[in-house]
Design an enzyme around this catalytic site. Structure first.
Site, PDB file in Angstrom:
ATOM      1  N   SER A 108       6.063  18.448 -12.346  1.00 39.73           N
ATOM      2  CA  SER A 108       7.575  18.332 -14.119  1.00 39.73           C
ATOM      3  C   SER A 108       7.862  16.529 -13.827  1.00 39.73           C
ATOM      4  O   SER A 108       8.747  16.546 -13.036  1.00 39.73           O
ATOM      5  CB  SER A 108       8.497  19.054 -13.662  1.00 39.73           C
ATOM      6  OG  SER A 108       8.795  20.375 -12.963  1.00 39.73           O
ATOM      7  N   CYS A 109       7.119  16.357 -14.393  1.00 41.24           N
ATOM      8  CA  CYS A 109       7.588  14.880 -13.608  1.00 41.24           C
ATOM      9  C   CYS A 109       8.081  13.942 -14.966  1.00 41.24           C
ATOM     10  O   CYS A 109       8.090  14.859 -16.233  1.00 41.24           O
ATOM     11  CB  CYS A 109       6.429  13.877 -13.596  1.00 41.24           C
ATOM     12  SG  CYS A 109       5.222  14.034 -12.782  1.00 41.24           S
ATOM     13  N   ASP A 110       8.630  12.974 -15.193  1.00 44.79           N
ATOM     14  CA  ASP A 110       9.133  12.495 -16.050  1.00 44.79           C
ATOM     15  C   ASP A 110       9.168  10.654 -16.092  1.00 44.79           C
ATOM     16  O   ASP A 110       9.428  10.521 -14.794  1.00 44.79           O
ATOM     17  CB  ASP A 110      10.940  12.333 -16.210  1.00 44.79           C
ATOM     18  CG  ASP A 110      11.523  14.020 -16.501  1.00 44.79           C
ATOM     19  OD1 ASP A 110      11.296  14.267 -18.136  1.00 44.79           O
ATOM     20  OD2 ASP A 110      11.781  14.613 -15.368  1.00 44.79           O
TER      21      ASP A 110
END
Length: 422
Positions: free
Chosen positions: A5-7
């Site tokens: 889960s990158c941002d």
């Protein structure tokens, strides 16, 4: 817990201070995956029949490639995030939706990040490179160094000194949104709704054929190609919404340090902990004044709250970044041999090894932990002051800057060694 889960974030004037575009990304992946920071110089490829080996497949090479600095999982060819000598930055995100993910090996989204950086000198040209390659070769393949197949589609945030683009994909179909000012972020969901500036020519017709869109109501890309209720998207408790709130909280006063604070934020979930964690982080300063250098900061280590953001500036003759480069295994690498991933080699680079040893001390010895963290913050503050001075005074000492990142990595290792021993 959201896997991989990158941002990725971008802030443009007037949301920023000093007429700069600020780019930032956390790469959140499996907790035991090593991420390296590597540099590849510009190159000329004279052979028109030359092929390029990406993570899984070969593609046609181009006559010229630009210099790039990449933060990448050490087992693959592409990158989670990076920049090139022309001030183009790209980060990608895993996304899922109604279009099935292809199991066949093709280009990974991370391959597309590197290819966009190597082949484009503006953000929009990088978008063109990615969508052209997507059309020609497709996206697919295992995105983790494991026998368990983990695949996804990709979204991209692409920025340069003047603008940013959001590119979101579903198989070979895509939509793109141009960002001219203010703030924008992407996470693990499609986020382009009705503001579509460019798109795959058959995207709407395909959605209509699949029964996802009736052809009459206003076309909403995220609502059509995923299962999102886009009316509720900005009030959900997820990281996309939390990231948007943090950007807007500082709107008008965003600096590169603000972006680092956002990437370090744990209550929002942006700085992840657990089985999936923030394995590396990047922040870039892209001045709109082209006489000023772009400055790119990388951690090369997990948990930005307990890592040092080290600066990198493109100048000629940059040496290999040895302390953040992982061991290579050539043809014996389990990624290159079929069947793939039969064993997992030790890919820890020197900085990663010392950083992990230091984290053990931080977790166990309170007094030593305070000294260690204080020394890390002191070094980081000195680096920030030095970089700000370069931008304010418009003076770049090329002889010093050529070893800037390698020297910072050595200084960081020295801090760890002073607390943990040799």
């Amino acid at each position: 817990m959201e896997p991989c889960s990158c941002d990725t974030f971008v802030a443009l004037p007037p949301a920023t201070v000093g007429n700069r575009i600020i780019f930032g990304k956390n790469s959140d992946r499996l907790c035991d995956e090593v991420q390296e920071v590597v540099y590849f110089p510009a190159a000329v490829h004279d052979n028109p029949r030359e092929h390029l080996q990406c993570t899984y497949i070969e593609i046609d090479q181009v006559p010229e490639t630009y210099a790039v600095v990449l933060s990448r999982p050490a087992w693959l060819w592409g990158a989670e995030m990076g920049a090139n000598e022309h001030g183009v930055c790209i980060g990608n995100e895993a996304v899922w939706g109604r279009e099935e993910v292809c199991d066949e090996e093709a280009l990974l989204g991370m391959d597309l990040v590197r290819l966009g950086l190597e082949r484009a000198d503006t953000a929009e040209k990088a978008l063109n490179v990615i969508v052209d390659l997507l059309e020609k070769y497709g996206q697919g393949g295992n995105c983790s160094e494991s026998r368990m197949v983990f695949s996804y589609h990709n979204s991209f945030l692409i920025a340069d000194r003047n603008e940013a683009w959001i590119l979101e994909t579903a198989g070979k179909y895509w939509a793109a949104e141009k960002v001219r000012e203010g703030v924008r972020n992407i996470s693990n969901q499609l986020s382009i709704t009705i503001k579509i500036d460019r798109e795959h020519l058959d995207m709407r017709n395909y959605a209509k054929q699949k029964g996802w869109w009736d052809g009459k109501k206003e076309f909403d890309f995220a609502a059509t190609y995923s299962y999102l209720d886009t009316a509720k998207m900005m009030i959900s408790p997820g990281r996309y919404c939390e990231g948007y709130k943090l950007l807007n909280k500082h709107k008008g006063n965003i600096t590169f340090e603000t972006m680092m604070e956002i990437l370090r934020d744990k209550p929002s979930g942006i700085n992840m902990e657990g089985e999936f964690l923030t394995t590396a982080s990047m922040v870039s300063i892209l001045p709109q004044d082209s006489s000023l250098p772009c400055i790119h900061f990388f951690t090369g280590t997990p948990d930005p709250e307990r890592s040092i953001f080290k600066p990198f500036i493109f100048v000629p003759n940059i040496p290999p970044l040895l302390d953040t480069s992982s061991p290579t295994f050539e043809l014996e690498d389990p990624v290159k041999k079929k069947p793939r991933f039969q064993f997992k080699p030790d890919r820890r680079h020197p900085l990663y090894q010392k950083h992990q040893q230091a984290l053990e001390i931080i977790d166990k010895k309170e007094e030593k932990a305070k000294t260690l963290l204080d020394n890390m913050k002191k070094l980081e503050k000195e680096l920030f002051k030095e970089m700000e001075s370069i931008l304010q005074n418009k003076h770049l000492d090329v002889d010093k800057v050529v070893n800037l990142f390698p020297q910072c990595a050595k200084d960081e290792i020295r801090i760890y060694k002073s607390n943990i021993g040799p």
